[in-house]
Scaffold this motif. Sequence first.
Motif, PDB file in Angstrom:
ATOM      1  N   LYS A 238       0.831  -1.207   0.000  1.00  0.00           N
ATOM      2  CA  LYS A 238       0.000   0.000   0.000  1.00  0.00           C
ATOM      3  C   LYS A 238       0.861   1.250   0.000  1.00  0.00           C
ATOM      4  O   LYS A 238       0.451   2.305  -0.487  1.00  0.00           O
ATOM      5  N   GLY A 239       2.087   1.137   0.518  1.00  0.00           N
ATOM      6  CA  GLY A 239       2.968   2.293   0.532  1.00  0.00           C
ATOM      7  C   GLY A 239       3.733   2.490  -0.762  1.00  0.00           C
ATOM      8  O   GLY A 239       3.853   3.601  -1.268  1.00  0.00           O
ATOM      9  N   GLU A 240       4.260   1.393  -1.324  1.00  0.00           N
ATOM     10  CA  GLU A 240       5.145   1.483  -2.474  1.00  0.00           C
ATOM     11  C   GLU A 240       4.440   1.272  -3.817  1.00  0.00           C
ATOM     12  O   GLU A 240       4.802   1.872  -4.815  1.00  0.00           O
ATOM     13  N   TRP A 241       3.462   0.372  -3.845  1.00  0.00           N
ATOM     14  CA  TRP A 241       2.852  -0.035  -5.111  1.00  0.00           C
ATOM     15  C   TRP A 241       1.375   0.325  -5.173  1.00  0.00           C
ATOM     16  O   TRP A 241       0.600  -0.298  -5.886  1.00  0.00           O
ATOM     17  N   ALA A 242       0.968   1.309  -4.419  1.00  0.00           N
ATOM     18  CA  ALA A 242      -0.463   1.598  -4.295  1.00  0.00           C
ATOM     19  C   ALA A 242      -1.094   2.005  -5.617  1.00  0.00           C
ATOM     20  O   ALA A 242      -2.270   1.775  -5.849  1.00  0.00           O
ATOM     21  N   GLN A 243      -0.301   2.626  -6.501  1.00  0.00           N
ATOM     22  CA  GLN A 243      -0.855   3.094  -7.764  1.00  0.00           C
ATOM     23  C   GLN A 243      -0.010   2.593  -8.919  1.00  0.00           C
ATOM     24  O   GLN A 243       1.192   2.366  -8.794  1.00  0.00           O
ATOM     25  N   ASN A 244      -0.672   2.413 -10.061  1.00  0.00           N
ATOM     26  CA  ASN A 244       0.081   2.057 -11.246  1.00  0.00           C
ATOM     27  C   ASN A 244       0.617   3.332 -11.912  1.00  0.00           C
ATOM     28  O   ASN A 244       0.439   4.442 -11.407  1.00  0.00           O
ATOM     29  N   GLU A 245       1.270   3.166 -13.051  1.00  0.00           N
ATOM     30  CA  GLU A 245       1.904   4.329 -13.681  1.00  0.00           C
ATOM     31  C   GLU A 245       0.902   5.346 -14.210  1.00  0.00           C
ATOM     32  O   GLU A 245       1.280   6.473 -14.531  1.00  0.00           O
ATOM     33  N   LEU A 246      -0.360   4.972 -14.278  1.00  0.00           N
ATOM     34  CA  LEU A 246      -1.390   5.914 -14.710  1.00  0.00           C
ATOM     35  C   LEU A 246      -2.015   6.667 -13.541  1.00  0.00           C
ATOM     36  O   LEU A 246      -2.915   7.476 -13.729  1.00  0.00           O
ATOM     37  N   GLY A 247      -1.527   6.370 -12.327  1.00  0.00           N
ATOM     38  CA  GLY A 247      -2.075   7.033 -11.157  1.00  0.00           C
ATOM     39  C   GLY A 247      -3.336   6.371 -10.638  1.00  0.00           C
ATOM     40  O   GLY A 247      -3.995   6.886  -9.746  1.00  0.00           O
ATOM     41  N   GLU A 248      -3.676   5.192 -11.188  1.00  0.00           N
ATOM     42  CA  GLU A 248      -4.878   4.482 -10.772  1.00  0.00           C
ATOM     43  C   GLU A 248      -4.532   3.497  -9.652  1.00  0.00           C
ATOM     44  O   GLU A 248      -3.406   3.014  -9.555  1.00  0.00           O
ATOM     45  N   GLU A 249      -5.519   3.220  -8.814  1.00  0.00           N
ATOM     46  CA  GLU A 249      -5.287   2.244  -7.748  1.00  0.00           C
ATOM     47  C   GLU A 249      -5.026   0.878  -8.357  1.00  0.00           C
ATOM     48  O   GLU A 249      -5.749   0.422  -9.236  1.00  0.00           O
ATOM     49  N   SER A 250      -3.980   0.213  -7.889  1.00  0.00           N
ATOM     50  CA  SER A 250      -3.586  -1.075  -8.443  1.00  0.00           C
ATOM     51  C   SER A 250      -4.245  -2.213  -7.683  1.00  0.00           C
ATOM     52  O   SER A 250      -4.445  -2.139  -6.470  1.00  0.00           O
ATOM     53  N   ASN A 251      -4.592  -3.281  -8.389  1.00  0.00           N
ATOM     54  CA  ASN A 251      -5.005  -4.516  -7.735  1.00  0.00           C
ATOM     55  C   ASN A 251      -3.769  -5.230  -7.188  1.00  0.00           C
ATOM     56  O   ASN A 251      -2.634  -4.786  -7.391  1.00  0.00           O
ATOM     57  N   PHE A 252      -3.969  -6.357  -6.533  1.00  0.00           N
ATOM     58  CA  PHE A 252      -2.862  -7.067  -5.902  1.00  0.00           C
ATOM     59  C   PHE A 252      -2.114  -7.909  -6.928  1.00  0.00           C
ATOM     60  O   PHE A 252      -2.715  -8.651  -7.708  1.00  0.00           O
ATOM     61  N   ILE A 253      -0.796  -7.803  -6.920  1.00  0.00           N
ATOM     62  CA  ILE A 253       0.056  -8.495  -7.877  1.00  0.00           C
ATOM     63  C   ILE A 253       0.495  -9.835  -7.306  1.00  0.00           C
ATOM     64  O   ILE A 253       1.005  -9.909  -6.185  1.00  0.00           O
ATOM     65  N   VAL A 254       0.286 -10.901  -8.068  1.00  0.00           N
ATOM     66  CA  VAL A 254       0.777 -12.227  -7.699  1.00  0.00           C
ATOM     67  C   VAL A 254       1.878 -12.620  -8.671  1.00  0.00           C
ATOM     68  O   VAL A 254       1.845 -12.272  -9.849  1.00  0.00           O
ATOM     69  N   CYS A 255       2.846 -13.376  -8.172  1.00  0.00           N
ATOM     70  CA  CYS A 255       4.012 -13.732  -8.983  1.00  0.00           C
ATOM     71  C   CYS A 255       4.204 -15.245  -9.024  1.00  0.00           C
ATOM     72  O   CYS A 255       3.765 -15.913  -9.959  1.00  0.00           O
ATOM     73  N   ASP A 256       4.845 -15.801  -8.002  1.00  0.00           N
ATOM     74  CA  ASP A 256       5.158 -17.233  -7.998  1.00  0.00           C
ATOM     75  C   ASP A 256       3.910 -18.102  -8.090  1.00  0.00           C
ATOM     76  O   ASP A 256       3.960 -19.221  -8.616  1.00  0.00           O
ATOM     77  N   GLN A 257       2.803 -17.591  -7.586  1.00  0.00           N
ATOM     78  CA  GLN A 257       1.555 -18.357  -7.645  1.00  0.00           C
ATOM     79  C   GLN A 257       1.176 -18.686  -9.090  1.00  0.00           C
ATOM     80  O   GLN A 257       0.592 -19.737  -9.367  1.00  0.00           O
ATOM     81  N   LEU A 258       1.493 -17.791 -10.020  1.00  0.00           N
ATOM     82  CA  LEU A 258       1.150 -18.014 -11.425  1.00  0.00           C
ATOM     83  C   LEU A 258       1.945 -19.179 -12.008  1.00  0.00           C
ATOM     84  O   LEU A 258       1.387 -20.051 -12.680  1.00  0.00           O
ATOM     85  N   SER A 259       3.246 -19.196 -11.766  1.00  0.00           N
ATOM     86  CA  SER A 259       4.081 -20.274 -12.305  1.00  0.00           C
ATOM     87  C   SER A 259       3.727 -21.611 -11.688  1.00  0.00           C
ATOM     88  O   SER A 259       3.759 -22.650 -12.359  1.00  0.00           O
TER      89      SER A 259
END
Length: 325
Positions: A238-259
């Motif tokens: 919420k502090g570092e990744w709260a917004q995407n590059e368009l200034g919009e609120e970002s959903n939660f990013i999953v990584c290893d779960q996908l692989s």
Amino acid sequence: MAEKQLMIIDCDAGIDDAQAIMMALCQPHIEVVAITCVAGNVSVQRVCHNVLRVLEVCGKLGKVPVYRGAEGPIINRGDPPATSVHGSDGLGDIPSSGALELEKHASAEHAVNKMIDLVVHQHHGEISLVALGPLTNLALAERMKPGFSKQLKMLSLFGGNTEGRGNTTISAEFNFYMDVEAADIVLQEFVCPVYVTGWEASLKHTIDWEWLYEWLNTKTKKGRFVKAVMDHLLQYYKGEWAQNELGEESNFIVCDQLSMAIAIDDKVVKKAHRHLVRVERQGSITRGQMVVDWCRHLGHKDNLNLVTEIDMQLVKDLMQASLND
């Protein structure tokens, strides 16, 4: 009865690794024959401890072998671990007791030796390898036993990027950046079917907050554990990744779960593209960037599958199953 799908999980046991491991452990058709540890998010000793904690929560302690692997990259660049994201211990800094008791369940055999033994000598063409951290152990296995990868059923890995968007440097993803040489060896030399899920795929396949919070409130032992370890990550997020590059609120990013989901059920992959892929080893700005030969300038030998579209409902189903009793 259908034969079990054999799996080795190679990881650096941060929070998303822990969740991915839990996804595999709950599947009745998956037999995890080994979990191999590599330095990445935290030290390799800490990684082993974290894996053992996950196994304990899942009732698998002593049933799934755990092996300690590489303590650092092939060429040591002195890169710091990702403690700001995953906490100083890699699992959100939640209290842990009985460290010495847990360590008794780790094998003394080196992870790379065990990988070679399982893949080459015991289970020809039967093992799916899931790589969730830096690729040091995999590269060492291929160099120590040339042709190691020929004996794998498949490799599903999380790492790299397809558009030059970095999450560790301006142009490099964490897992590849932590051992650039190992990543390039694996992408060049592995000859089994390879599925790469990169950073941009994560950015395009996020999870909405409503579903995430409902998932984190799963009233089971495993659910309470995941909720506890996620608290640190969510505060950082919420502090570092709260917004995407368009200034919009970002959903939660999953990584290893996908692989991991891809290795459990190949129907998770809705679209993948065959390409020749390399990793930049020398660039002063681009070191660690995954470079895709989109226009075949380097030839026509496509060496892996870049995953670009994922069935997120199936991923959510697998994540939910991982927390159920």
